[in-house]
Scaffold this active site. Structure first.
Site, PDB file in Angstrom:
ATOM      1  N   MET A  18     140.054 -52.546 -16.683  1.00  0.00           N
ATOM      2  CA  MET A  18     139.372 -52.607 -17.976  1.00  0.00           C
ATOM      3  C   MET A  18     140.392 -52.375 -19.091  1.00  0.00           C
ATOM      4  O   MET A  18     141.310 -51.571 -18.952  1.00  0.00           O
ATOM      5  CB  MET A  18     138.263 -51.558 -18.056  1.00  0.00           C
ATOM      6  CG  MET A  18     137.117 -51.781 -17.084  1.00  0.00           C
ATOM      7  SD  MET A  18     135.702 -50.666 -17.378  1.00  0.00           S
ATOM      8  CE  MET A  18     136.445 -49.066 -16.991  1.00  0.00           C
ATOM      9  N   CYS A  20     139.266 -52.291 -22.657  1.00  0.00           N
ATOM     10  CA  CYS A  20     138.662 -51.893 -23.926  1.00  0.00           C
ATOM     11  C   CYS A  20     137.253 -51.345 -23.675  1.00  0.00           C
ATOM     12  O   CYS A  20     136.719 -51.437 -22.556  1.00  0.00           O
ATOM     13  CB  CYS A  20     138.586 -53.064 -24.901  1.00  0.00           C
ATOM     14  SG  CYS A  20     137.575 -54.435 -24.299  1.00  0.00           S
ATOM     15  N   CYS A  23     134.826 -53.850 -22.321  1.00  0.00           N
ATOM     16  CA  CYS A  23     134.831 -54.045 -20.867  1.00  0.00           C
ATOM     17  C   CYS A  23     133.857 -53.073 -20.204  1.00  0.00           C
ATOM     18  O   CYS A  23     133.121 -53.429 -19.279  1.00  0.00           O
ATOM     19  CB  CYS A  23     136.227 -53.827 -20.303  1.00  0.00           C
ATOM     20  SG  CYS A  23     137.484 -54.971 -20.924  1.00  0.00           S
ATOM     21  N   TYR A  71     137.475 -56.789 -12.061  1.00  0.00           N
ATOM     22  CA  TYR A  71     138.160 -55.512 -11.995  1.00  0.00           C
ATOM     23  C   TYR A  71     138.301 -55.078 -10.541  1.00  0.00           C
ATOM     24  O   TYR A  71     137.778 -55.720  -9.627  1.00  0.00           O
ATOM     25  CB  TYR A  71     137.394 -54.437 -12.789  1.00  0.00           C
ATOM     26  CG  TYR A  71     137.036 -54.872 -14.181  1.00  0.00           C
ATOM     27  CD1 TYR A  71     137.975 -55.492 -15.021  1.00  0.00           C
ATOM     28  CD2 TYR A  71     135.743 -54.683 -14.675  1.00  0.00           C
ATOM     29  CE1 TYR A  71     137.641 -55.891 -16.302  1.00  0.00           C
ATOM     30  CE2 TYR A  71     135.395 -55.086 -15.951  1.00  0.00           C
ATOM     31  CZ  TYR A  71     136.342 -55.697 -16.762  1.00  0.00           C
ATOM     32  OH  TYR A  71     136.003 -56.108 -18.021  1.00  0.00           O
ATOM     33  N   CYS A 131     131.503 -14.614 -29.423  1.00  0.00           N
ATOM     34  CA  CYS A 131     132.325 -14.989 -30.573  1.00  0.00           C
ATOM     35  C   CYS A 131     131.821 -14.391 -31.876  1.00  0.00           C
ATOM     36  O   CYS A 131     132.545 -13.690 -32.583  1.00  0.00           O
ATOM     37  CB  CYS A 131     132.408 -16.504 -30.679  1.00  0.00           C
ATOM     38  SG  CYS A 131     133.459 -17.046 -32.054  1.00  0.00           S
ATOM     39  N   CYS A 136     135.514 -13.506 -31.970  1.00  0.00           N
ATOM     40  CA  CYS A 136     136.268 -14.225 -33.000  1.00  0.00           C
ATOM     41  C   CYS A 136     135.985 -13.727 -34.410  1.00  0.00           C
ATOM     42  O   CYS A 136     136.904 -13.391 -35.163  1.00  0.00           O
ATOM     43  CB  CYS A 136     135.940 -15.719 -32.948  1.00  0.00           C
ATOM     44  SG  CYS A 136     135.672 -16.404 -31.314  1.00  0.00           S
ATOM     45  N   CYS A 552     167.168 -32.259 -48.817  1.00  0.00           N
ATOM     46  CA  CYS A 552     165.723 -32.076 -48.934  1.00  0.00           C
ATOM     47  C   CYS A 552     165.030 -33.433 -48.847  1.00  0.00           C
ATOM     48  O   CYS A 552     165.489 -34.416 -49.438  1.00  0.00           O
ATOM     49  CB  CYS A 552     165.374 -31.410 -50.264  1.00  0.00           C
ATOM     50  SG  CYS A 552     165.987 -29.733 -50.411  1.00  0.00           S
ATOM     51  N   CYS A 553     163.930 -33.478 -48.148  1.00  0.00           N
ATOM     52  CA  CYS A 553     163.088 -34.681 -48.022  1.00  0.00           C
ATOM     53  C   CYS A 553     163.785 -35.830 -47.309  1.00  0.00           C
ATOM     54  O   CYS A 553     163.288 -36.961 -47.335  1.00  0.00           O
ATOM     55  CB  CYS A 553     162.615 -35.183 -49.386  1.00  0.00           C
ATOM     56  SG  CYS A 553     161.862 -33.927 -50.407  1.00  0.00           S
TER      57      CYS A 553
END
Length: 555
Positions: A18, A20, A23, A71, A131, A136, A552-553
């Site tokens: 397959m 995609c 498919c 397939y 949590c 958390c 820099c950059c």
């Protein structure tokens, strides 16, 4: 617990060829043309189809359907179907009964309720699980409070005078409790109340030998059951410890007074987060590590954190274990064994943060042949099904990474499978984790030593934060960004970051690993200057050049 099961089979088919999602959709249409097929779910990403059929249909028929689309079948297995489309919903009170109201349980309840199903959430303790109540949320708000005091006491900038007064610890705990109550109401109680099909039942759930589920002895008839009971602090078998009023991560955040001296047994993320928090709030803190800090991480991570925490005055004792604990006249006395031999240590409070254990006791799992693993976790398959037909498990109770976002993902998947039939495969191959110390630790995938042990030919980039312009300007260059990539493909296999707000950086590595973005492609992206995120680009550039020689950059 279970309705009468029709004679059906559930097939797992690994498919090659397959290309995609279209498919996969075409494959489902081909399966649907077979009269005996009840339902199918084909995934292009996973290269797999899950097909529920009448027992009369054989594997050769399904294989022919796959080959008819051009397939190949790599593997095909079958098992009796007892959930989703294969389970009868007649004669039951609920389509799904969930034991536990934490992240996994609530995610499953929402998924089932969105499908118009009847759901019971059974909770023996406080709504919301670990949590929001004791994990958390309360820990992170206390961590931020401690950080505010630490920032007030220290500054790297000339001409800025700061100071930090004492701490009204009781007021801080009250504010934390108010936040917990607000979020528990808003994110759990109010959310569940918005779904008419969800009923919250208070009480202890247990399976009977007959397979029937009961709450405080009263039977609950449900077509499927999800066990989402979470985990609790693990208490090591240290002589005398059980007879003392030691603290856990829960009770440490319920103290009314700040400890004078807090000893922490453990060196994982909970131990280090809370240890640094109490140190910054004014306590003397000693951490006892059996080996090293954060032993599951790259050694560079623990070594760096050792230095940063020690600089703040945390007394860290590596390769040191408590062999005996006593508590007399309000004081703890610990006998230690470490590099200096046998020593003693006194403190007014002792925090045990030595890992967690799955909550499986008292559920009657042994009565219904639900298998447990070596650490007491519930064994599940790739669809989160237990060894008992019609019973799923999700979250910390399965022994997987104890992260709330992993539990929510698992709960959603298990709820979907219990109601609609399994199809999605549980995948924790790419799970980021964050330790909220300061600097923080964030990681995903393999560190370099683990990768090499698996036979991967890796190349490593390690960029000190002193090369990141944002860190230089902020005068906080603690830490590093370490990336581990496959030498040939240039694809990341892991990342470890030690830096302030490291958790805000790690998702770049997660996305790169999930979607196959090469390190040279990341290095070629445009990043805003003077952002911490720019450090990730520099770390990717470090694979091929010396960034110390860039302006820099520089691209």
């Amino acid at each position: 617990m279970e309705g009468e099961m029709s004679e059906r089979q559930e097939w797992s088919i690994e498919i090659e060829g397959m290309t995609c999602d279209g498919c996969a959709a075409g494959m489902d249409r081909a399966f649907g043309e077979l009269a005996e097929v009840v339902a199918s779910k084909t995934s292009y990403d996973e290269g797999r189809a899950t097909v529920v059929t009448e027992a009369s249909l054989g594997g050769d028929d399904l294989k022919a359907a796959v080959e008819g689309k051009g397939y190949r079948v790599r593997a095909i297995t079958a098992r009796a179907s007892s959930t989703g489309e294969g389970a009868s919903r007649e004669g039951v009170d609920y389509d799904l009964a969930i034991i536990g109201s934490g992240s996994a349980g609530v995610a499953a309840a929402i998924k089932a309720a969105e499908s118009g199903k009847r759901v019971a959430i059974i909770e023996a303790g406080t709504l919301g699980g670990t949590c929001v109540n004791v994990g958390c949320v309360p820990s992170k708000t206390l961590i931020r409070a401690a950080e505010a005091r630490h920032r007030a006491a220290t500054t790297p900038f000339a001409g800025i005078e700061t100071s930090a007064a004492g701490v009204n610890f009781a007021a801080l705990i009250r504010q934390k409790d108010e936040l917990v109550a607000e979020l528990r109401q808003a994110k759990y109680a109010d959310v569940l109340a918005a779904y008419a099909g969800v009923t919250v039942i208070e009480g202890h759930a247990r399976f009977a030998p007959s397979g029937e589920l009961a709450v405080d002895g009263e039977p609950i008839r449900a077509a499927s059951v999800l066990i989402a009971t979470g985990s609790s602090p693990a208490i090591p078998p240290i002589e005398g410890l059980a007879d003392t009023p030691y603290l856990t991560s829960k009770t440490a955040m319920e103290l009314e007074a700040l400890p004078e001296h807090l000893v922490v047994i453990g060196a994982g993320y909970v131990a280090l987060e809370l240890g640094q928090t109490f140190r910054r709030l004014g306590s003397r803190v000693t951490v006892l590590a059996r080996s090293r800090l954060l032993s599951s991480e790259d050694p560079d991570v623990g070594d760096a954190l050792f230095g940063f925490l020690s600089d703040e005055g945390v007394d860290i004792r590596l390769a040191t274990s408590a062999t005996r604990v006593e508590h007399t006249d309000g004081r703890f006395s610990l006998q230690l064994r470490g590099p200096e031999g046998e020593t003693t240590l006194d403190a007014d409070q002792l925090l045990v943060a030595a890992g967690r254990r799955p909550n499986t006791a008292g559920l009657g799992l042994e009565e219904v042949d639900i298998e447990l693993g070596d650490s007491g976790e519930i064994r599940v398959d790739e669809h989160l099904r237990t060894t008992r037909a019609g019973v799923f498990a999700a979250g910390d109770v399965t022994g997987d990474p104890a992260f709330v976002y992993v539990a929510a993902y698992a709960g959603n998947l298990a709820g979907d499978g219990a109601i609609n039939g399994v199809g999605r495969r549980y995948d924790t191959s790419i799970v980021p984790g964050v330790t909220f110390t300061d600097p923080a630790v964030a990681s995903v995938g393999l560190h370099e030593h683990a990768a090499r042990e698996r036979g991967i030919d890796v190349v490593v980039s390690k960029l000190p934060m002193s090369y990141v312009p944002r860190a230089i300007a902020a005068r906080d260059t603690r830490g590093f960004i370490k990336l581990v990539a496959d030498r040939e493909t240039k694809l990341l296999v892991g990342a470890q970051i030690v830096a302030p707000e490291a958790g805000e950086l790690i998702q770049q590595a997660v996305i790169a690993m999930k979607f196959g973005i090469r390190t040279d492609q990341l290095a070629g992206l445009l990043y805003p200057y003077l952002t911490t995120a720019e450090g990730f680009k520099l770390a990717c550039q470090t694979f091929g050049k010396d960034v110390a020689k860039l302006s820099c950059c520089a691209a």
